[in-house]
Design an enzyme around this catalytic site. Structure first.
Site, PDB file in Angstrom:
ATOM      1  N   GLY A   1       0.810  -1.210   0.000  1.00  0.00           N
ATOM      2  CA  GLY A   1       0.000   0.000   0.000  1.00  0.00           C
ATOM      3  C   GLY A   1       0.844   1.260   0.000  1.00  0.00           C
ATOM      4  O   GLY A   1       1.996   1.266   0.433  1.00  0.00           O
TER       5      GLY A   1
ATOM      6  N   GLY B   1       3.843   7.995   2.895  1.00  0.00           N
ATOM      7  CA  GLY B   1       4.792   6.902   2.827  1.00  0.00           C
ATOM      8  C   GLY B   1       4.197   5.656   2.224  1.00  0.00           C
ATOM      9  O   GLY B   1       3.144   5.689   1.578  1.00  0.00           O
TER      10      GLY B   1
ATOM     11  N   ASP C   1      -9.639  10.676   9.539  1.00  0.00           N
ATOM     12  CA  ASP C   1      -9.429  10.149   8.182  1.00  0.00           C
ATOM     13  C   ASP C   1     -10.042   8.761   8.031  1.00  0.00           C
ATOM     14  O   ASP C   1      -9.416   7.835   7.513  1.00  0.00           O
ATOM     15  CB  ASP C   1      -7.937  10.102   7.857  1.00  0.00           C
TER      16      ASP C   1
END
Length: 1014
Positions: free
Chosen positions: A720, A725, A848
């Protein structure tokens, strides 16, 4: 009164009504004339107590229309339009019930389940003497059982399921003599079930599951002769089940698992329970025989009596249960010795829906009957290990084409493994260890390409290892030890990179060398090839197996030196190279293997000085007997001292001079280098901020270990990418833990702050529905650059995003998420957010929440992750009505960001609730909020609103498998859509509290599962 007077009075009334200046006045006059103004006022008082009505349930509650036409209201036509029903289920209403509800004296139905009502249930409900149906389940009502309800003598349904009620169930419950349904489960009731419950002679459904009740089940329960559902599981009941309860012929569901109940089942129970569909008595202490009469309950679908002490025979005519699909009798004392005892297997062939048969851990003996192969073609799990079964594996086993798990380990089976076993294409677990099987391993096993675990150890298998096993690309555990296998080790198997747990080929008669391809097993944790006849040198490629913890190569014919390449296996804990023909000295690198706990080099031809550091410091951890030319070492090893020859003395003297001359120069360089490094680290600390002390709580991990764990952060391990990052899969440490390593790209602005924010958040949270943090790494890499990473528990099933949108990245799953699976995931996420908002100290706002930050494990349990934008809620914040202000702009993901964030950058719990609402609507529709179709004013919320409630079924995710009960599925979808719309309301103040969301979602699932609809 004369006729003209009557006409005059009527005319005056009409004039008065016509002259009224507003519809409100007209309504008020009508209400007064009809004598039901008390009902009108009670409803207005009810409305006044509603603090949340996000879906507009009460929008029609105004005086433009008569209150009998308001949403959820039904009035009687016989009694001057008095209110007889108030039904507002699953509307997300919040607030409390006012005492004035007791003024609706003609009320027969009060249905308010699956809302957000709280506080105590008002005692004034006891004044509703005509009340027949009361359903307050799926709310947050508190306090004790409302005693005044016992005055409602006509009550038929009383459902208080899934609230926060405490205290005892009152003895006076028997005052409700007309009660049909009593659901009190999923509360916090304590004490015992009152014996007076037996006076409720009309009771059909009774549930007190998931409470803290103790004592025994009262004998009086057996007087409930009309009972359909009896559910008392997950309490602390002792004693036994009253025997007369098994005589209630109307009983469909008997659920009493996970208690400490004991006793025998009555021999006539099946005759007395002709309508039984499900019996759950697992994880108790029942004993005695399973009644043969159980098969008279011909409607039985699910039998779970595992983990008890039942003895005797398995009933021989289980085939009389044509609807049976789940049969679990494992871990009991059941016996079978001869053909008659095994007749139950013949009979089970008639159960065409059977999917699971578990008889593991009993006392079954005798020959395994051939009728095993006649079981349902639908069967997926067949578990019969840990018995004393003999005979052959029946030919025709391939008939069970859908088998996923076949375990017959630890029995007395003989003969060979049939070649036809290779036709069980779906097999993932195959266990035949601990038997007396002979012959060769059939090459057809290589056709089982879904195989993950293969256990054939402790048998008498012979011949060579089939090369076809190299086709098993998902195999992570292979044990062929303790057999009579011959030939060489096939390169195809030794290079099977999926092997990660262990490979055991020990105690056979294998010959030849250990293939160089052994280096492909980079993820292997344990390798056993001892007690064979392997020869040649130990391959240096073995050093590529850097994850190895246990390496056993003893009792072979290996020769040559111990290769230096083994120094790469830093996590090695056990190394046994004894009883070989190894030569040379003991390599010094063995001193540096810090985790090495056991080293056996005995009976080789090693020579020279024995090291004294590391594992060699403890004589109990090292065995070096049988090497006559070794010397030195610690005194406890009792070896002769190493002799120093004259030439050696001269070399030592010369070496001393060289060391002294060079040492002074090196010392200066070291001091200079240390100063440079110190200054650089000081600079890095200033630039990166202070790293949170996660390493004080978790094991330390180095940059080198992370490089090794991820194969140098290889793209093949990349799972991912995000804004700050990338995430890599890795295998870390001596325990060979599979982890996810989140490496921060510190070149991106905000990455360092994101690392710090995530560390701060993760330092104080622990919950089963949050991704588990293992440790952190904040160091300098090989180039002297700052390096920051977080190491998490690896969640194997990926993100919810990939399950909802498999085409977006080529990700593919064998099946889409069902409605129940989506409902379970939504509940998991709600529980996780409730924990963050209300149970953490200090509370945390995620900021988020989206599908890509929700990860699913092997059981599809959801885990919320990625706390890079998380914010703490301070006490000052909680006292503020405007949320948490931040000097840093609140960022999230487009489509999931609460609208108020764009205006003022203020974080609050309700911002997370908004994101949850969008996520829930996305799970229902399968459409992302940034789908190309959402433009020109159309959004995901509006898309759902336009279909709500009657056309919701038309907008659900087309990948979602349809449920058989469409009406039940539609009700569930509507309820979920209602909560999604409520949570994603544009106004923060109109959104639900996440605690209420979690409660409602639980209630929706309970309703959907359907066991409580009577």
């Amino acid at each position: 009164m004369e006729l003209h007077q009557i006409l005059r009075s009527g005319f005056s009334l009409l004039v008065f009504l016509w002259a009224a200046s507003s519809s409100h006045q007209i309504y008020t006059v009508k209400a007064i004339l009809l004598g039901n103004e008390s009902d009108h006022l009670a409803l207005l008082a009810f409305k006044d107590q509603i603090t949340h009505d996000h879906l507009g349930a009460l929008s029609s509650w105004n005086d433009t229309v008569h209150f009998c036409k308001w949403e959820g209201i039904t009035c009687s036509k016989k009694h001057q339009q008095r209110v007889t029903a108030l039904e507002l289920r699953s509307w997300g209403l919040g607030g409390s019930l006012p005492p004035s509800i007791g003024n609706l004296t003609f009320l027969q139905k009060l249905i308010l389940d699956n809302n957000n009502f709280n506080n105590k249930i008002p005692p004034e409900l006891g004044r509703l003497r005509r009340l027949k149906y009361l359903n307050l389940s799926g709310n947050s009502f508190q306090g004790a059982f409302p005693m005044n309800l016992t005055h409602c003598s006509k009550l038929r349904t009383l459902s208080l399921f899934s609230n926060q009620l405490v205290g005892n169930v009152p003895v006076e419950i028997d005052s409700l003599s007309t009660l049909n349904v009593l659901y009190l489960g999923n509360n916090s009731f304590t004490g015992v079930i009152p014996s007076s419950i037996g006076n409720l002679s009309l009771l059909l459904g009774f549930s007190v599951t998931l409470n803290h009740l103790t004592g025994s089940i009262p004998e009086d329960v057996s007087r409930l002769t009309m009972l359909v559902l009896f559910e008392v599981s997950a309490n602390n009941f002792t004693g036994t089940i009253p025997s007369q309860l098994f005589n209630i012929s109307s009983l469909h569901y008997l659920i009493a698992s996970v208690n400490t109940l004991h006793g025998q089942l009555p021999p006539n129970m099946g005759i007395s329970l002709p309508n039984l569909r499900l019996i759950f008595l697992g994880d108790n202490q029942f004993y005695g025989p399973i009644p043969a009469s159980l098969t008279n309950a011909s409607g039985l679908q699910n039998i779970d009596i595992g983990q008890n002490n039942f003895s005797g025979k398995v009933p021989s005519d289980l085939g009389r249960l044509p609807q049976l699909y789940y049969l679990n009798m494992e871990e009991n004392q059941l016996k079978a010795r001869d053909v008659d005892d095994w007749k139950f297997m013949d009979s089970l062939a008639n159960c065409s829906n059977l999917q699971l048969l578990a008889l593991y851990g009993n006392k079954l003996e005798g020959i395994l009957p051939n009728s095993l192969v006649n079981l349902s073609s639908q069967i997926q799990t067949l578990a019969m290990g840990a018995n004393q079964i003999s005979g052959n594996i029946p030919h025709g086993i391939e008939n069970l084409a859908n088998l996923n798990q076949l375990t017959l380990e630890d029995n007395l089976l003989i003969g060979s493994i049939p070649e036809s076993i290779g036709k069980l294409a779906r097999l993932e677990l195959f266990g035949l260890s601990g038997n007396k099987l002979t012959g060769q391993i059939p090459s057809s096993v290589g056709n089982l390409t879904y195989m993950k675990r293969l256990f054939l150890f402790n048998n008498y298998l012979e011949g060579s290892i089939p090369r076809s096993l190299g086709n098993l690309q998902h195999l992570f555990l292979l044990d062929l030890s303790h057999n009579h296998l011959t030939g060489t080790i096939p390169k195809e198997i030794i290079s099977l990179s999926s092997l990660s747990v262990y490979l055991d080929l020990s105690d056979n008669s294998l010959v030849g060398s250990l293939p160089q391809e052994i280096g492909a097993l980079k993820n292997l944790g344990s390798l056993h090839v001892s007690r064979n006849m392997l020869s040649g040198n130990i391959p240096s490629t073995l050093g590529n197996c850097e994850i190895l913890e246990i390496l056993e190569m003893n009792n072979n014919l290996f020769q040559g030196i111990i290769p230096q390449a083994l120094s790469n296996i830093k996590g090695l804990q056990q190394l046994d190279l004894s009883y070989n023909n190894l030569t040379g000295s003991i390599p010094a690198f063995l001193e540096d293997l810090n985790l090495l706990e056991y080293l056996n080099l005995s009976f080789n031809q090693l020579e020279g000085e024995v090291p004294i550091r590391g594992v060699f410091k403890n004589a109990t951890q090292v065995t070096i007997n049988g090497n006559d030319k070794l010397c030195g070492g610690i005194p406890e090893l009792h070896l002769p001292a190493c002799q120093v020859t004259p030439s050696r003395k001269r070399r030592q003297h010369l070496m001393l001079k060289v060391v002294i001359s060079i040492g002074s120069s090196v010392l200066c360089l070291v001091l200079l280098f240390s100063i440079v490094i110190f200054q650089k680290k000081q600079s890095l600390r200033k630039n990166a901020g202070t790293a949170p002390p996660l390493e004080d709580q978790f094991p330390r991990v180095s940059y080198t270990e992370l490089v090794r764990a991820t194969d140098g952060f290889s793209s093949t391990n990349l799972i991912g990418k995000g804004g700050y990052g990338s995430v890599y899969k890795g295998v870390l440490g001596a325990c060979q833990t599979i982890v996810a390593v989140k490496v921060f790209n510190l070149q991106n602005q905000g990455a360092s702050k994101s690392f710090i924010a995530e560390c701060e958040a993760l330092r104080s949270i622990r919950h089963r529905n949050l991704v588990k943090i293992l440790t952190s790494c904040s160091l300098v890499d090989f180039r002297g650059n700052d390096f920051k990473a977080l190491i998490f528990e690896f969640i194997p099933n990926g993100s919810l995003e990939k399950w909802l949108h498999p085409e977006s990245d080529g990700h593919n799953h064998s099946e889409s998420l069902s409605l129940l699976q989506r409902l379970n995931i939504a509940i998991d996420v709600a529980i996780a957010m409730d924990y963050l908002h209300n149970d953490c100290q200090p509370p945390i706002i995620h900021c988020d929440l989206k599908p890509s930050n929700v990860l699913l494990d092997n059981e599809l349990v959801a885990h919320v992750g990625d706390f890079g934008l998380a914010r703490f809620i301070s006490k000052a914040t909680e006292s503020s009505s405007t949320g948490m202000s931040s000097s840093v702009r609140i960022r999230g993901s487009i489509g999931y960001i609460a609208p108020e964030y764009g205006a003022g950058g203020k974080a609050s719990r309700f911002g997370d609730v908004y994101s949850y609402g969008i996520l829930l609507l996305e799970m229902l529709t399968g459409k992302s909020p940034i789908n190309n179709m959402f433009k020109d004013g159309l959004s995901l919320q509006k898309f759902v609103e336009m279909a709500f409630p009657n056309k919701v079924i038309e907008i659900v995710d087309p990948l979602m498998p349809l449920v058989e009960d469409r009406s039940k599925g539609h009700e569930c979808l509507v309820s979920m859509a209602r909560i999604g719309l409520c949570c994603s309301n544009q106004s923060a103040r109109e959104r639900m509290n996440i605690s209420d969301v979690a409660t409602k979602m639980h209630a929706i699932r309970d309703t959907y599962l359907g066991a409580r609809n009577y």
